[in-house]
Design a protein around this motif. Sequence first.
Motif, PDB file in Angstrom:
ATOM      1  N   UNK A 117       0.832  -1.190   0.000  1.00  0.00           N
ATOM      2  CA  UNK A 117       0.000   0.000   0.000  1.00  0.00           C
ATOM      3  C   UNK A 117       0.875   1.252   0.000  1.00  0.00           C
ATOM      4  N   UNK A 118       0.355   2.319  -0.569  1.00  0.00           N
ATOM      5  CA  UNK A 118       1.090   3.577  -0.606  1.00  0.00           C
ATOM      6  C   UNK A 118       1.182   4.214   0.783  1.00  0.00           C
ATOM      7  N   UNK A 123       8.589   6.505   6.637  1.00  0.00           N
ATOM      8  CA  UNK A 123       8.289   7.228   7.872  1.00  0.00           C
ATOM      9  C   UNK A 123       7.268   6.465   8.713  1.00  0.00           C
ATOM     10  N   UNK A 124       6.258   5.874   8.053  1.00  0.00           N
ATOM     11  CA  UNK A 124       5.248   5.120   8.781  1.00  0.00           C
ATOM     12  C   UNK A 124       5.861   3.860   9.405  1.00  0.00           C
ATOM     13  N   UNK A 125       6.757   3.199   8.688  1.00  0.00           N
ATOM     14  CA  UNK A 125       7.403   2.009   9.228  1.00  0.00           C
ATOM     15  C   UNK A 125       8.335   2.364  10.377  1.00  0.00           C
TER      16      UNK A 125
END
Length: 166
Positions: A117-118, A123-125
């Motif tokens: 997924x985009x 940064x999210x990881x």
Amino acid sequence: MCFYTAYAYCYHGQTLLASDKCGEAIRSLQEAEKLYAEAEALCKEYGETKGPGPTAKPSGHLFLRKLGSLVKNTLDKCQRENGFIYFQKIPTEAPQLELKANYGLVEPVPFEFPPMSAHWTPEALAAFDLTKRPKDDSVKPKPEDDVKPVKEPGIKPQKDTGCSVS
């Protein structure tokens, strides 16, 4: 993997014996015996490891013990029959297993991972930092209301209930 491959070689050996290829059947069962010994060693090692699942002892399960006796009995049968009936040479190489099934109702579909997924950016990881979690994970929240036991009325057995057992 060793366990299931040993099962495959065992059943392949039984099929070869049924088609009067006793030498190849013996070699297939010898390969199954070798893989079974490896699987048994891995299961014992797994059962002795320390960790959250110490109750799992795969070396004592019926599916593993059953395979050992199946391989041993079939190999003994093949060696007996080869000594009395067939007199075939035992090949040095194990027979190749046919891994592509040519029977059944449905064609197997190979598994493919879905596209990422985009939303999962670097940064999210990076936001999933396990060092920032609470230190004490063993504290469980207490329920707000204690459940009180309910007194059930006494029921007297009756002699004539209308039910009959035949």
